[in-house]
Design a protein around this motif. Structure first.
Motif, PDB file in Angstrom:
ATOM      1  N   UNK A  36      -7.259  -1.916 -24.787  1.00  0.00           N
ATOM      2  CA  UNK A  36      -6.220  -2.850 -25.267  1.00  0.00           C
ATOM      3  C   UNK A  36      -5.186  -2.134 -26.126  1.00  0.00           C
ATOM      4  N   UNK A  37      -5.655  -1.242 -26.983  1.00  0.00           N
ATOM      5  CA  UNK A  37      -4.728  -0.500 -27.848  1.00  0.00           C
ATOM      6  C   UNK A  37      -3.871   0.436 -27.004  1.00  0.00           C
ATOM      7  N   UNK A  38      -4.464   1.077 -26.005  1.00  0.00           N
ATOM      8  CA  UNK A  38      -3.683   1.922 -25.093  1.00  0.00           C
ATOM      9  C   UNK A  38      -2.574   1.085 -24.458  1.00  0.00           C
ATOM     10  N   UNK A  39      -2.931  -0.081 -23.927  1.00  0.00           N
ATOM     11  CA  UNK A  39      -1.939  -0.960 -23.289  1.00  0.00           C
ATOM     12  C   UNK A  39      -0.863  -1.413 -24.276  1.00  0.00           C
ATOM     13  N   UNK A  40      -1.228  -1.592 -25.543  1.00  0.00           N
ATOM     14  CA  UNK A  40      -0.254  -2.073 -26.532  1.00  0.00           C
ATOM     15  C   UNK A  40       0.876  -1.077 -26.776  1.00  0.00           C
ATOM     16  N   UNK A  41       0.699   0.168 -26.351  1.00  0.00           N
ATOM     17  CA  UNK A  41       1.762   1.168 -26.502  1.00  0.00           C
ATOM     18  C   UNK A  41       2.864   0.970 -25.469  1.00  0.00           C
ATOM     19  N   UNK A  60      -5.800  10.430 -15.078  1.00  0.00           N
ATOM     20  CA  UNK A  60      -4.764  11.291 -15.638  1.00  0.00           C
ATOM     21  C   UNK A  60      -3.884  10.509 -16.598  1.00  0.00           C
ATOM     22  N   UNK A  61      -3.232  11.261 -17.462  1.00  0.00           N
ATOM     23  CA  UNK A  61      -2.182  10.745 -18.337  1.00  0.00           C
ATOM     24  C   UNK A  61      -0.921  11.481 -17.926  1.00  0.00           C
ATOM     25  N   UNK A  62       0.119  10.741 -17.611  1.00  0.00           N
ATOM     26  CA  UNK A  62       1.373  11.318 -17.148  1.00  0.00           C
ATOM     27  C   UNK A  62       2.505  10.735 -17.968  1.00  0.00           C
ATOM     28  N   UNK A  63       2.921  11.478 -18.985  1.00  0.00           N
ATOM     29  CA  UNK A  63       3.947  11.005 -19.917  1.00  0.00           C
ATOM     30  C   UNK A  63       5.262  10.689 -19.216  1.00  0.00           C
ATOM     31  N   UNK A  64       5.686  11.534 -18.275  1.00  0.00           N
ATOM     32  CA  UNK A  64       6.974  11.339 -17.608  1.00  0.00           C
ATOM     33  C   UNK A  64       7.043  10.008 -16.858  1.00  0.00           C
ATOM     34  N   UNK A  65       5.901   9.518 -16.411  1.00  0.00           N
ATOM     35  CA  UNK A  65       5.840   8.230 -15.719  1.00  0.00           C
ATOM     36  C   UNK A  65       5.328   7.113 -16.627  1.00  0.00           C
ATOM     37  N   UNK A  66       5.094   7.425 -17.905  1.00  0.00           N
ATOM     38  CA  UNK A  66       4.551   6.452 -18.852  1.00  0.00           C
ATOM     39  C   UNK A  66       3.313   5.785 -18.254  1.00  0.00           C
ATOM     40  N   UNK A  67       2.371   6.616 -17.808  1.00  0.00           N
ATOM     41  CA  UNK A  67       1.258   6.117 -17.025  1.00  0.00           C
ATOM     42  C   UNK A  67      -0.070   6.749 -17.444  1.00  0.00           C
ATOM     43  N   UNK A 102       0.214  13.235 -27.295  1.00  0.00           N
ATOM     44  CA  UNK A 102       1.629  13.065 -26.965  1.00  0.00           C
ATOM     45  C   UNK A 102       2.386  12.364 -28.086  1.00  0.00           C
ATOM     46  N   UNK A 103       1.698  11.578 -28.862  1.00  0.00           N
ATOM     47  CA  UNK A 103       2.343  10.859 -29.973  1.00  0.00           C
ATOM     48  C   UNK A 103       2.523  11.733 -31.216  1.00  0.00           C
ATOM     49  N   UNK A 104       1.914  12.893 -31.244  1.00  0.00           N
ATOM     50  CA  UNK A 104       1.901  13.704 -32.465  1.00  0.00           C
ATOM     51  C   UNK A 104       3.288  14.151 -32.916  1.00  0.00           C
ATOM     52  N   UNK A 105       4.239  14.309 -31.993  1.00  0.00           N
ATOM     53  CA  UNK A 105       5.586  14.696 -32.405  1.00  0.00           C
ATOM     54  C   UNK A 105       6.511  13.488 -32.547  1.00  0.00           C
ATOM     55  N   UNK A 106       5.947  12.294 -32.353  1.00  0.00           N
ATOM     56  CA  UNK A 106       6.715  11.074 -32.539  1.00  0.00           C
ATOM     57  C   UNK A 106       7.590  10.676 -31.357  1.00  0.00           C
ATOM     58  N   UNK A 107       7.481  11.385 -30.234  1.00  0.00           N
ATOM     59  CA  UNK A 107       8.424  11.097 -29.157  1.00  0.00           C
ATOM     60  C   UNK A 107       7.798  10.571 -27.871  1.00  0.00           C
ATOM     61  N   UNK A 108       6.534  10.836 -27.620  1.00  0.00           N
ATOM     62  CA  UNK A 108       5.866  10.476 -26.366  1.00  0.00           C
ATOM     63  C   UNK A 108       6.670  10.925 -25.152  1.00  0.00           C
ATOM     64  N   UNK A 171      -2.147   4.788 -35.592  1.00  0.00           N
ATOM     65  CA  UNK A 171      -1.591   5.654 -36.652  1.00  0.00           C
ATOM     66  C   UNK A 171      -0.444   6.535 -36.137  1.00  0.00           C
ATOM     67  N   UNK A 172      -0.617   7.132 -34.967  1.00  0.00           N
ATOM     68  CA  UNK A 172       0.334   8.144 -34.498  1.00  0.00           C
ATOM     69  C   UNK A 172       1.340   7.646 -33.462  1.00  0.00           C
TER      70      UNK A 172
END
Length: 174
Positions: A36-41, A60-67, A102-108, A171-172
């Protein structure tokens, strides 16, 4: 079998032989909360899309596809959720850690950063030398940075603390 499948199988073997206490403390409700928290992003959280059969991957986690994708062990039909196994939950924790990284630099935007101050030390204590070697061998063609991010993600998944990961997302990532 692709590189990710090899890594995931190695990690599963490692968990089964070196960290049975981690599997024993798994709590499905805590994983539901993590999901649920993952989805809330705002991430596109997919379970068993068609690409799961094409890629032969656990997820997989694919930032470019927000997936974020979870390919369940017992998947039968495209897009249909099966009963979750320990491996499925482990994959959720692993991919959730990549989201946190991916959230550590604040940009995802896909620039993963370590959450732990000493991810290699974490890997040594959680995965041991054999587990580390297995992951490094599977990622031999990846950059040193990616290797460290994978070591951290496999370590955190093995620690099996989904509520702590949910807190880290809050948090991040927000």
């Amino acid at each position: 079998m692709n590189k990710f499948s090899t890594i995931a199988l190695s990690a599963l073997t490692l968990l089964a032989t070196t960290a049975p206490q981690a599997l024993a403390k798994s709590n499905y409700g805590h994983h539901v909360r993590l999901g649920r928290v993952v989805r809330s992003t705002g991430i596109n959280f997919k379970i068993n899309p068609a690409r799961c059969w094409e890629r032969e991957s656990f997820g997989w986690y694919w930032a470019a596809q927000n997936e974020m994708v979870i390919c369940q062990e017992n998947k039968r039909s495209v897009g249909v959720e099966a009963q979750w196994t320990e491996e499925d939950l482990d994959t959720l924790r692993h991919e959730a850690q990549h989201l946190i990284q991916d959230c550590m630099d604040g940009s995802r935007q896909g620039a993963l950063g370590a959450v732990y101050k000493d991810p290699i030390g974490l890997a040594k204590s959680v995965l041991g030398d054999r587990g580390i070697r297995s992951i490094l061998n599977a990622y031999s063609e990846s950059s040193d940075h990616i290797k460290v991010m994978e070591l951290e993600a496999f370590s955190v998944a093995a620690m099996n603390e989904p509520l702590e990961q949910a807190q880290d997302i809050n948090k991040y990532c927000f």
